[in-house]
Design a protein around this motif. Structure first.
Motif, mmCIF file in Angstrom:
data_model
loop_
_atom_site.group_PDB
_atom_site.id
_atom_site.type_symbol
_atom_site.label_atom_id
_atom_site.label_comp_id
_atom_site.label_asym_id
_atom_site.label_seq_id
_atom_site.Cartn_x
_atom_site.Cartn_y
_atom_site.Cartn_z
ATOM 1 N N SER A 18 39.429 33.706 39.167
ATOM 2 C CA SER A 18 40.397 33.121 40.092
ATOM 3 C C SER A 18 40.977 31.852 39.494
ATOM 4 O O SER A 18 40.468 31.337 38.502
ATOM 5 C CB SER A 18 39.692 32.754 41.398
ATOM 6 N N THR A 21 35.805 36.627 40.353
ATOM 7 C CA THR A 21 36.107 37.258 41.637
ATOM 8 C C THR A 21 35.765 38.741 41.641
ATOM 9 O O THR A 21 35.501 39.304 42.687
ATOM 10 C CB THR A 21 37.598 37.115 42.022
ATOM 11 N N GLU A 22 35.788 39.372 40.460
ATOM 12 C CA GLU A 22 35.466 40.795 40.429
ATOM 13 C C GLU A 22 35.054 41.197 39.014
ATOM 14 O O GLU A 22 35.531 40.630 38.042
ATOM 15 C CB GLU A 22 36.693 41.616 40.868
ATOM 16 N N ARG A 78 43.687 48.031 40.364
ATOM 17 C CA ARG A 78 42.587 47.270 40.984
ATOM 18 C C ARG A 78 42.639 45.800 40.583
ATOM 19 O O ARG A 78 42.437 44.913 41.413
ATOM 20 C CB ARG A 78 41.243 47.876 40.610
ATOM 21 N N CYS A 116 43.517 42.267 42.884
ATOM 22 C CA CYS A 116 42.757 40.997 42.915
ATOM 23 C C CYS A 116 43.710 39.809 42.837
ATOM 24 O O CYS A 116 43.564 38.829 43.565
ATOM 25 C CB CYS A 116 41.833 40.872 41.715
ATOM 26 N N GLN A 136 44.852 36.899 45.689
ATOM 27 C CA GLN A 136 44.714 35.459 45.436
ATOM 28 C C GLN A 136 46.049 34.736 45.475
ATOM 29 O O GLN A 136 46.095 33.522 45.293
ATOM 30 C CB GLN A 136 44.147 35.231 44.035
#
Ligand SMILES: Nc1ncnc2c1ncn2[C@@H]1O[C@H](COP(=O)(O)OP(=O)(O)O)[C@@H](O)[C@H]1O
Ligand SMILES: [Mg+2]
Length: 250
Positions: free
Chosen positions: A202, A209-210, A236, A240, A244
């Motif tokens: 992020s 975050t992932e 995907r 994200c 954000q």
């Protein structure tokens, strides 16, 4: 692990927040995130060039307290020495560390050969294209067989076609040697194409975050880019960034 920078002008900059990440031996992991989220900071922390503010980092079994011997680094700018030949640029770390010249020279020649630079050993960086220079920088990072290869947007300054070719070359070298690689990039596609895992960060303070496991067969090639799964992974990661507010829908 966290990182703050203290500056005279803007006080404390909270660069990385509670980063927890672990790489398996021989794994290829990429980090994607917006500009300023702390990607380069993370790389410098791992290589021991700057200290963490809290927490700890280990490379292999050893805690990082200063410059780590067992890592090779490739930056966006190739930082070759213009007055040294290609071969003597690749040999630089060997000279600095006083390692066996003969054995490493053979390794250096092999590496240059594997990236299509046989015959260029005695050329100077100014005689090479951007892609060739970056290949030399990668050979230099690999000449001492580092356990860990750190790459900070290594292909960011190259044109799109050269970049795609460099992705293929890097994959081939990695499939052969299976170094552990931490690869930083702005490009979602490049991260997915190259990696076993993609870590999405992020904006500042940088957080994970992932984490995506990329289950695409290797070796990957031009056809991979049009694979339905490949396109889904891209979606995907884009979601994200949409969530954000780093990307917008239109
Ligand atoms: N030496 C430094 N002193 C103060 N702030 C810094 C320093 N280096 C980086 N920063 C700040 O830390 C944040 C993360 O920077 P960086 O790691 O370079 O991000 P990235 O590589 O993801 O673009 C940025 O806000 C940047 O301005
Ligand atoms: Mg950076």
């Amino acid at each position: 692990m966290t990182k703050h920078y203290r500056t005279a002008k803007s006080g404390t900059v909270h660069a990385l927040d509670e980063i927890s990440l672990s790489l398996g031996a021989g794994e290829f992991v990429s980090i994607v995130g917006p500009s300023g989220c702390g990607k380069s900071t993370l790389l410098m922390l791992i290589s021991g060039l700057i200290p963490v503010s809290s927490g700890s980092i280990k490379v292999g079994a050893k805690p990082v307290n200063g410059p780590v011997d067992a890592t090779g680094i490739v930056f966006q700018r190739d930082v070759l020495l213009d007055w040294r030949s290609v071969l003597s640029n690749v040999m630089l770390p060997v000279e600095i560390k006083g390692l066996d010249q003969k054995a490493h020279q053979r390794k250096a020649m092999e590496l240059l050969h594997s990236v299509g630079l046989s015959g260029f050993e005695e050329k100077y960086p100014s005689e090479l294209s951007g892609g060739m220079r970056q290949r030399v920088a990668i050979c230099r990072a690999l000449v001492q067989s580092p356990g860990l290869l750190l790459m900070d947007e290594p292909f960011g300054a190259l044109d799109a076609l050269t970049r795609e070719q460099m992705n293929l070359d890097l994959q081939r070298m990695w499939l052969r040697d299976r170094n552990t690689v931490l690869f930083i990039t702005h490009s979602i596609e490049e991260a997915i194409f190259l990696s076993d895992r993609v870590v999405v960060m992020s904006a500042r303070p940088g957080k994970v975050t992932e984490v995506l496991e990329i289950e695409l067969p290797r070796p990957r090639g031009a056809y991979t880019r049009s694979d339905r799964k490949f396109v889904e992974y891209i979606e995907r990661v884009r979601r994200c960034f949409l969530a954000q507010g780093i990307l917008s829908e239109a």
